[in-house]
Each structure stands twice: as structure tokens, then as C-alpha cells.
Design a protein around this motif. Structure first.
Motif: not given
Length: 839
Positions: A300-309
Motif C-alpha cells: 500500500q505504497i505509492d509505486i510511481t517513483p520506481y515505475c520506470k522500465p
């Protein structure tokens, strides 16, 4: 203490042979060899190992065997065993030994002769021992099959086995009994045919064993994967698709043909947990990257910072762990850092080794301007700096600063400017109380410490947590009454919920507020950590991602962090006239279970009344509030724990078993057995526990035979010993095969027949290695059980009566006199495992 009853030891066959996990086994085997006429000193001098001594001892026991023929330490125990069995059965194997057959081949030939089959069919050097075995079984007079289908030596042993198994089951083996079909494909075809799925010749030729196996499993699961098979999805992909279709998950919306099976698995697992898989269901990501994103969403964390291929999976992991720990990930999340660098920085941030310093608000310029050109003050400042320890003290955590102003003999007066400059030179930058400094200078008392600077404490964030709307500590277990006995009165035997009931709400973690110390260094607050989403069965998470509700009515419980709602069948009572109850879930009987009834449940079985002469079997725990009476017949069997007010004449099998008393019962516990209260009693019957027995009273004044057996029983030891022997056999087989493999390697390439033999040997080596790995895993589990059993003991808190027999770790003790205690008596084996003693 009563003397060990040797007759009883013999009667119960306490020592059954080799218990090679016991360090005293060599001594024990040597003693037995001496007992049967062997020269113990000679055997010691020759240096035989335990397995060899077992074969020598067995030879001494058998009048048909001449032990001297194999009394050679150079012979392996399997060679000794083979020679001994030849003499025991009166079979002359000399001609086959002269032909150069190895021990395992000789075993198969002798076994065939013993079974009365024509061994000339397979007593040929071209066959390996495992091939001989398959032909021998096929030639059996009772369950024989036409071996012509597989007697070609070009078949490897596992191919032969699959063809033989198919013939035994009446399957048309012509569909797969061909040399160019590997045994794994043969097995998939055979097992499918056994379940009613028959593959066409084109399917057999078109698909490998793994795909055929998935088609078979899909047939059993009643799902259609034929479209995916035609699209040429591989077996790993098909497995995940099948599992998703079985649970009716919308897998097609998120997967593509370009994704590996492991990637599709991450999508499936995410769908099962109800998270937003769209955030990572992209072919641009590998399955390990998907894993890190899925775990982040589950936590339940914000994964946006590491959603990079472009991030490597290990880099993603470090960023995820940083977010979960509430760290400033900007310090290490740039792609210029390797995962190793990220980890190093993350750990330093976590330990506080890396700090951020706040601005000093122009303090230096202000102070210098205010003190410039004052010569007395320059002297004062120089003096303060040179004797700083006399003036300044700082708390260990750097959050407090005190100043003391000693009386000066030179007549120079302290000023606010001088103190402020001193503080600045000492790098005290934040939290300075200027009003206190001014007051201190004006009214200073020599030797008094004044608090002049204080840092700002951090305010750590609160971790995420769940607010539950059911009793998570509730266990459908008994209570202990004031007198120490089991009491089922007044407890809720099961905790029920209804479809749509709210079972939990998640309270999200809060962010912390940073502080600073007197040096202006930022003291990072810990952000609260989000905790993983709830897992288990029978509930779902709503669209708000924080509310959990029951999917159906049933019994709710939490075990090891998993929430489970099992469907409940509630009955008022059960009679013999009722049909057999077979329920997938929890069975709750409010009243009695009358004689002749049968109840089977995958979950717990809870009976509020009395159970009489019935059969109940549970995949979970069993509770009988009113007790169990089985004067005629009846059994209580569970995978989990069993508890009842009392047991009389019952057969009981479970993990831990509890009651107020057991009379004339047959009990088998994989854990412990315990009675409650000062009147708790065990008498009559046969009681076995792997881990220990505790009771106030054991036996009774009438001397009724009560046998208590503890520790690893004969079945467990036999299983362990057979496993050791099988491992030894496989290791010897592997040694033989490896030698042949090395010999062929030296020969290099040759004709087609030599190449086929190489392939066959290599395959056999691989198979043996895999078998040994599996046996090692099984060995570790058995050793853990045996280890638990080695610590077992009988604890008596009131009295043990004459006539009771204790067998602990294979050593028997018959109690010949009543023994009473005002504290407790514990019976265990001594350190040498030679006798049972009371402590």
C-alpha cells in the motif's frame, strides 16, 4: 525407581534394527553381533561401519548364512546384503557374478529367480539394473504385462516404467510407446488417459510434455485453454492462464503473448489480491520488475517513483524499501546509482549516518558585525574558545546545549554578542534561546548551567494498521476452570459473520515531521509504514482500498496473519438416520452427535453436546464440548488439534490432544497429549505421542494395562531407516553410472549405438541426482520429527500407578509400585539413551 522390564522390551520389539541417527548404533550393533556368536574384537579391529555391521548381524542370526564369505570391510553394505540374501534364499548367483554384473543388476536377477520368472529375458549386460527391474515386474506371474512393448534396451528405465504402467492400467500404449517420445511426455499421456482425456497423434507430436500436462490439468479443472494452446503459448504461460481462468480472473485484459509465464503469474497474483495490476501489466517490464511493483501495491505504497522500465529489479527493490521506511529516496533513486550503491545509501539514511543540514539564517554575519572592533570582547572570545569545555556542555543526542559563565578575574564582562559568537564558533546553529542568553549575561551566577539551545524533536508518523470488526484473538478453544479442568461453558465455539459484513478498515500510515538538533542537522522523522493488504479467503476489498467485507456467511478466524472465512453448516443434532455429512467448510453441531453418525469436514468440527460411537474427521481442529463416549466403535481424527471434556473408549488421531481424562482410548498424537486439573487422568488403552504427555494421574489402582509410547515410533524409525538405505543405494547407483559416464567421455564420439548409450547414461545420472535431492529434503523433515521426539517425556503431577508401561525413545520401563508426588515427576531417557529415569 522400578527396574527396566527386559521381557517387556522383547515383547514390544523395542530395538528393531538400525537407528543410524543414534550415535550409539555402532556399540549396539557390535553387542548384538557378539550376542549371536560374532567376534566383537575382530569386528572392531576390521573397522566395519554401522550399515555393514547390520548385514553381519543379520547373517549371524540366519543359520543358512556363512558370514565369513562376506566378512570383508572392503565390501559395501549393499554387496554384503546381496551375498547374504543369496545364501538365505539358497540361490547360486556365481555364474552371474562371473559374468560381471554389478550389485544392483545381481539384485534384480536374484529377485526374478525368487519370483519364478524367466530371468534369461533380461539377464544381459546391455540392460541397466533399473531396466531389469521394469522387465522383471512386467514378467510377474500375478500382474504381468506383455513386455514386448518395452523390452528394447534402447528405452531408458523411465520410458519402460511408463509403458508398463500404461499396460497395467489397460491403456493403449501404442499412442506413446515409441523410442523418440521422452518419458515425461509418456507420463503426461498416460496420466491424462487414466482421467479420461485421450490426446490425438497430432497433439502428441505437436506439443511437449509440459503443454500436454497443462491440457490435462485444464481438463480436470474444467477450463478451456485450447485457444491459448493454438496460439502457441508455452507451458509456463498456460499454467498461469489456467489458474487465472479457474478463479475467473480477467487475465486477458492485462496479459499478452510477449509476456513470459512468470510475468503473467505476477498479474494473476495481483488480480487475486485485488490490486490495480494495470500499473505494471506492461510488456516493457520483466517479471522481476513486476514483482517489485506488485509487492509495493500490496504494501500500500505509492509505486510511481520506481515505475520506470529502465530501473533494474534490484534498483526497484531498494527504492521500494526506502519508500516503505519513509526515507528521502531522492538521495539515491537516480539511475546513476547501481542497486548496490542504492542499498549503501539507503542503509546510511536509515542509520542516520547521512544527515541534511538546515540553513543558519545568516547568523555568522550578524554576530561578526556586532562584535567587530571590540578588543576586550576579542580577548574574552579567545579565552572562551580555548577553554570551551569549561563553558559549554551538550547532551549526548545533540538536542540540548548548556552554558556556564565562570567568574573572570580580569574584570572583562560577558556580553550577549560574545556568547552568541562563541555559540556560532562552536557550530551551535539552531534552537538558540536569545532571551535566555540575554538574561544569563545580565544576571549570571558563576557555576550555574543555563539551557541556551534546544533542538526540535522529531514527530514520527504512525504505522498503518487495521481496525477489525471481529475478535482476532478469538479461538474456538476451551477455557481452563478454577480447578484446572477444561471448561467449555460460556464460550463462543465459533465466530460467525454474514455476507456483506464489514470485517476490517485499514487506517493508512501518517507522515512524520522532521526535527533538527542544535547543530542545525536535520533529524529525519520516520514516516509510518504501510502494512500489506489482508490475505486469506472468503472476503474482498472494496473500491476505496481500505474497507474489507465478507464475501459469504461463515465462520471467521485469523491464524498467522491470514483471515479466513469458511462456510458453516449449522445442525441442531446428528442422528444415525441422517445422511453422512461431508462438508467443504466448518460443521457446527449445537447439540449431540448420536451413535452411528459420520461427519467429514475440510474445516473445523465443533460439537456443542456429546459425541457417541460415531466417526468424525476434520481438516482443521475438533472440539467436543460434552465429551466423547465410544463403547462400541468410533473415531475422532483431525489434521489439527483435538479437545473434548473427556474421551472414553475412542480412537483419536491428531496433532495436540487435550481432555480432562482419557479412559481405554487408542491415541496417536503428532504433538502433545495433556489432561487438565488435579483429577486429570489417563488410564487403559494405548497412547502414543511424538512430543510428550502430561497428566495428573496415569493408570489406576486396578492395575489396568496402560501403555504410553513417546518419541519416534517404529513406523517413523522404519521410514527413516528405509530412506537412508534408499539414499545409500541411489548413491551407489550414481557412483556406478558416473564411472560409466566418465569412461564414455574418454572414448569420445563413436558410432550411433555408442552415442545412444551415452545419452541413456547421462539421462540416468540426471535422474539419480534428482532422486537424491528429493530424498535429502524428506530426510531433513524426518530428522526434525525424530529430534522433537528425542526430547519427549512423561510429566506426572499427582500419581502414577503400578502396571503402567512407559516406552520412551524405544526404551521401556514398567512401573511396579504406585508413585505419588507433591510437585511433579518427569520420566525421560538418560543422556546415553540406555534407560528411562525419573527426574
Amino acid at each position: 525407581m522400578a527396574v527396566q522390564d527386559l521381557d517387556l522390551v522383547n515383547e514390544l520389539n523395542v530395538y528393531s534394527g538400525l537407528d543410524s541417527f543414534n550415535e550409539n548404533v555402532l556399540k549396539k550393533e557390535l553387542e548384538l553381533c557378539g550376542k549371536f556368536g560374532g567376534d566383537v574384537q575382530k569386528l572392531k579391529a576390521l573397522g566395519f561401519n554401522a550399515l555393514q555391521l547390520v548385514e553381519i548381524r543379520k547373517g549371524y542370526e540366519d543359520s543358512k548364512v556363512d558370514v565369513n564369505k562376506y566378512l570383508d570391510p572392503k565390501l559395501s553394505w549393499t554387496e554384503m546384503e546381496e551375498m547374504r540374501l543369496e545364501m538365505t534364499q539358497g540361490i547360486d548367483m556365481s555364474q552371474y557374478r562371473q559374468m560381471g554384473f554389478d550389485t544392483q543388476q545381481l539384485y534384480q536377477i536374484r529377485a526374478g529367480i525368487s519370483d519364478g520368472v524367466d530371468v534369461s529375458v533380461y539377464a544381459k549386460k546391455i540392460y541397466m539394473a533399473d531396466q531389469m527391474r521394469e522387465i522383471r515386474i512386467g514378467l510377474s506371474k500375478t500382474n504381468g504385462v506383455p513386455i514386448i512393448f518395452y523390452q528394447d534396451p534402447a528405452f531408458d528405465p523411465l520410458q519402460m516404467r511408463e509403458i508398463r504402467k500404461g499396460l497395467e492400467d489397460g491403456i493403449d500404449v501404442s499412442t506413446y510407446g515409441m523410442l523418440d517420445i521422452p518419458y515425461l511426455k509418456m507420463r503426461a499421456i498416460r496420466k491424462s488417459a487414466e482421467d479420461g482425456l485421450f490426446f490425438s497423434e497430432s497433439d502428441i507430436r505437436a506439443y511437449n510434455a509440459a503443454i500436454l500436462e497443462q491440457m490435462h490439468l485444464a481438463f480436470l479443472d474444467e477450463v478451456d485453454i485450447s485457444g491459448y494452446v493454438k496460439k502457441k503459448f508455452d507451458a509456463e504461460q498456460l499454467e498461469q492462464i489456467r489458474l487465472a481462468l479457474k478463479k475467473e480472473l480477467p487475465i486477458d485484459q492485462y496479459m499478452s503473448f510477449d509476456m513470459r509465464g512468470e510475468a503473467i503469474k505476477e498479474i494473476r497474483l495481483g488480480l487475486e489480491e485485488g490490486i490495480d495490476v494495470a500499473k505494471y501489466a506492461d510488456v516493457a517490464y520483466g517479471w522481476q520488475q513486476m514483482y517489485e511493483m506488485r509487492i509495493g501495491l500490496e504494501h500500500q505504497i505509492d509505486i510511481t517513483p520506481y515505475c520506470k522500465p529502465l530501473y533494474q529489479p534490484k534498483q526497484m527493490r531498494e527504492i521500494r524499501l526506502g519508500i516503505e521506511a519513509g526515507l528521502d529516496i531522492s538521495k539515491f533513486s537516480t539511475m546513476m546509482y547501481t542497486a548496490k550503491d542504492m542499498r549503501r545509501i539507503r542503509l546510511k539514511l536509515l542509520s542516520g549516518e547521512i544527515q541534511t543540514v538546515i540553513a543558519d539564517d545568516g547568523l555568522e554575519g550578524t554576530v561578526l558585525d556586532r562584535t567587530g572592533g571590540v578588543s576586550d570582547q576579542s580577548v574574552l572570545l579567545t579565552s572562551m574558545l580555548e577553554n570551551k569545555d569549561e563553558y559549554l556542555s551538550v547532551s549526548e543526542n545533540k538536542m540540548k546545549c548548556w552554558i556556564k559563565l565562570p567568574l573572570r578575574k580580569d574584570g572583562i564582562s560577558y556580553t550577549e554578542d560574545a556568547v552568541m559568537t562563541f555559540l556560532f564558533k562552536m557550530k551551535i546553529r539552531s534552537g538558540i534561546d536569545r532571551a535566555q542568553v540575554k538574561k544569563m549575561v545580565a544576571d549570571s551566577e558563576p557555576g550555574v548551567k543555563y539551557l541556551v539551545a534546544s533542538g526540535k524533536p522529531v514527530e514520527d508518523g504512525a504505522d498503518g494498521h487495521y481496525e477489525f470488526f471481529f475478535d482476532i484473538e478469538h479461538k474456538n478453544e476451551f477455557k481452563v476452570a478454577e480447578d484446572g479442568s477444561i471448561d467449555f461453558d460460556g464460550i463462543d465455539l465459533i465466530q460467525q459473520v454474514h455476507v456483506g459484513d464489514k470485517i476490517a478498515i485499514y487506517q493508512k500510515a501518517t507522515k512524520g515531521v522532521d526535527g533538527y538538533n542544535i547543530y542545525g542537522e536535520v533529524v529525519k522523522a520516520k514516516n509510518g509504514k504501510e502494512v500489506p493488504i489482508l490475505k486469506g479467503e472468503g472476503f474482498m476489498i472494496m473500491s476505496d482500498r481500505v474497507t474489507y467485507v465478507a464475501k459469504y456467511s461463515g465462520a471467521i478466524s485469523m491464524d498467522d496473519g491470514l483471515v479466513n472465512i469458511q462456510k458453516v453448516q449449522v445442525l441442531h443434532e446428528v442422528k444415525i438416520t441422517d445422511k453422512k455429512i461431508n462438508y467443504d467448510g466448518v460443521v457446527f453441531v449445537r447439540g449431540d452427535v448420536n451413535s452411528g453418525s459420520e461427519i467429514y469436514a475440510t474445516g473445523d468440527i465443533v460439537i456443542g453436546g456429546h459425541l457417541e460411537s460415531s466417526t468424525i474427521e476434520s481438516g482443521g481442529n475438533i472440539i467436543v464440548a460434552g465429551g466423547v463416549t465410544c463403547p462400541v466403535r468410533g473415531s475422532v481424527i483431525a489434521k489439527g488439534d483435538i479437545s473434548a471434556k473427556f474421551f472414553d473408549g475412542a480412537t483419536i488421531k491428531g496433532k495436540n490432544i487435550y481432555s480432562n481424562y482419557f479412559t481405554n482410548c487408542s491415541i496417536e498424537a503428532k504433538g502433545k497429549i495433556k489432561t487438565f486439573g488435579r483429577q486429570g487422568m489417563i488410564y487403559g488403552g494405548s497412547i502414543y505421542s511424538l512430543e510428550g504427555i502430561e497428566s495428573a494421574l496415569i493408570g489406576n489402582k486396578t492395575g489396568v494395562r496402560t501403555i504410553l509410547t513417546l518419541g519416534a515410533n517404529t513406523a517413523l524409525l522404519t521410514e527413516y531407516n528405509e530412506l537412508l538405505k534408499q539414499m545409500s543405494r541411489d548413491e551407489e547407483d550414481l557412483k556406478t553410472l558416473s564411472k560409466e559416464k566418465d569412461r564414455l567421455q574418454e572414448l569420445g564420439s563413436g558410432d550411433r549405438q555408442l552415442m545412444q548409450w551415452k545419452i541413456k547414461i547421462n539421462a540416468a545420472v540426471g535422474t539419480k541426482e534428482q532422486n537424491i535431492k528429493k530424498l535429502l529434503v524428506k530426510k531433513a523433515k524426518l530428522e526434525e520429527q525424530i529430534g522433537n521426539g528425542a526430547k519427549a517425556g512423561v510429566t506426572v503431577t499427582e500419581q502414577i500407578f503400578a502396571g503402567t508401561i512407559l516406552i520412551i525413545d524405544g526404551i521401556a520401563l514398567k512401573i511396579t509400585d504406585d508413585r505419588k508426588t507433591y510437585d511433579k515427576i518427569v520420566f525421560k531417557t538418560d543422556a546415553k539413551k540406555e534407560k528411562v529415569v525419573a527426574y
